[in-house]
Design an enzyme around this catalytic site. Sequence first.
Site, PDB file in Angstrom:
ATOM      1  N   THR A 132      -1.217 -15.791  -4.738  1.00  0.00           N
ATOM      2  CA  THR A 132      -1.549 -14.735  -3.790  1.00  0.00           C
ATOM      3  C   THR A 132      -1.711 -13.391  -4.487  1.00  0.00           C
ATOM      4  OG1 THR A 132      -0.643 -13.466  -1.918  1.00  0.00           O
ATOM      5  CG2 THR A 132       0.944 -14.471  -3.392  1.00  0.00           C
ATOM      6  N   ASP A 133      -2.464 -12.487  -3.858  1.00  0.00           N
ATOM      7  CA  ASP A 133      -2.575 -11.122  -4.386  1.00  0.00           C
ATOM      8  C   ASP A 133      -1.301 -10.315  -4.166  1.00  0.00           C
ATOM      9  OD1 ASP A 133      -2.781 -10.808  -1.619  1.00  0.00           O
ATOM     10  OD2 ASP A 133      -4.644  -9.657  -1.679  1.00  0.00           O
ATOM     11  N   GLU A 134      -0.387 -10.812  -3.335  1.00  0.00           N
ATOM     12  CA  GLU A 134       0.827 -10.055  -3.041  1.00  0.00           C
ATOM     13  C   GLU A 134       1.742  -9.907  -4.252  1.00  0.00           C
ATOM     14  OE1 GLU A 134       2.777 -10.630   0.712  1.00  0.00           O
ATOM     15  OE2 GLU A 134       1.026 -11.673   1.541  1.00  0.00           O
ATOM     16  N   TYR A 158       9.054 -13.347  -0.511  1.00  0.00           N
ATOM     17  CA  TYR A 158       7.916 -14.263  -0.636  1.00  0.00           C
ATOM     18  C   TYR A 158       7.114 -13.980  -1.904  1.00  0.00           C
ATOM     19  CZ  TYR A 158       3.063 -15.700  -0.197  1.00  0.00           C
ATOM     20  OH  TYR A 158       1.815 -16.194  -0.470  1.00  0.00           O
ATOM     21  N   LYS A 162       6.496 -16.208  -5.422  1.00  0.00           N
ATOM     22  CA  LYS A 162       5.166 -16.594  -5.902  1.00  0.00           C
ATOM     23  C   LYS A 162       4.921 -16.042  -7.301  1.00  0.00           C
ATOM     24  CE  LYS A 162       2.343 -18.647  -4.272  1.00  0.00           C
ATOM     25  NZ  LYS A 162       2.058 -20.119  -4.327  1.00  0.00           N
TER      26      LYS A 162
END
Length: 360
Positions: A132-134, A158, A162
């Site tokens: 993810t870009d998060e 989260y 990741k």
Amino acid sequence: MILVTGGAGFIGSNFVLDWLAQNNEPVINLDKLTYAGNLNNLLAVQNDPRHLFVKGDINDGALLAQLLAQHKPRAIVHFAAESHVDRSIHGPAEFISTNINGTFSLLEAVRAHWQALPEAERAAFRFLHVSTDEVYGTLGPDDAPFTETTPYAPNSPYSATKAASDHLVRSYHHTYGLPTLTTNCSNNYGSYHFPEKLIPLIIANARAGKSLPIYGDGQQVRDWLYVSDHCTAIRRVLESGRTGETYNIGGWNEKANLDVVHTLCDILDELQPKATGGSYREQISYVADRPGHDRRYAIDARKIERELGWKPAETFDTGIRKTVQWYLDNDAWVRDVQSGAYLTWLEKNYTARAEQNTEA
């Protein structure tokens, strides 16, 4: 044959359906079937001999070893993850277990399998990790979009888990030579999206006459990627990506959350007008923002376009209209996923925030 983890979830099931529609290569689909894993997503291929579903946990090393030995997949596409920021705030332990420990267990099983392969098969093997870009943290309004070399700065349990899984995958390439690929995508939307996330939640609540909860002032900006475009990008990376590399996948569609909700309301006003008249916008309410809410994400997707020739086929306007129409056409799917457990979750997450209602 390829092995897909998390293939009954939102993006994973779309990938499996897309994969089988594009070619005849079989898929082993391993999914734990937690609350967001749904075999109804895969009804179109339930009798397809090219699709083998296995209910299981990526933390189960013995099961992984058995599947790899029996089916000898040429590639792993790793979607399996806990993925909802709000849930990670309420209960981070599951995110540690699946996203970090599960990825480690999978890497260990795959490493042992890969090292035992004949040389030609070892060279052709691929492990594609979907992220993810998060992991990159948050951007200011005038900051350049995330690139593949943006330093990691995760701000939620989260995104931290990741990020950890990304680092594990990277280390297995550099330490053991495992031929890995990592993709970091922006916010996905489309069919089979579990209705805890913004777009399906707003559609479901609007149609049910419920409030449309907006965190804070609704000006959090995300880059929106239609899920079918994401699936095409993953196939392209698996086919021709350079091992050890990361590819950012984005839709080139930066939108504030409130603008997304306004668009959804306007499309629903057109396609399914309220019986009582008026606009669905009237149901919008503002609730207290979540802790550590990142303000802006944006993806620079030029590397994957430059190296692999991929760019999204859908604009936000075309993709979001297809998405709304899918939900209007699939009431039975929505009813099935809105179980008692899901309703309890909504109560837990949003009712307390509503009590802290803020003006916007």
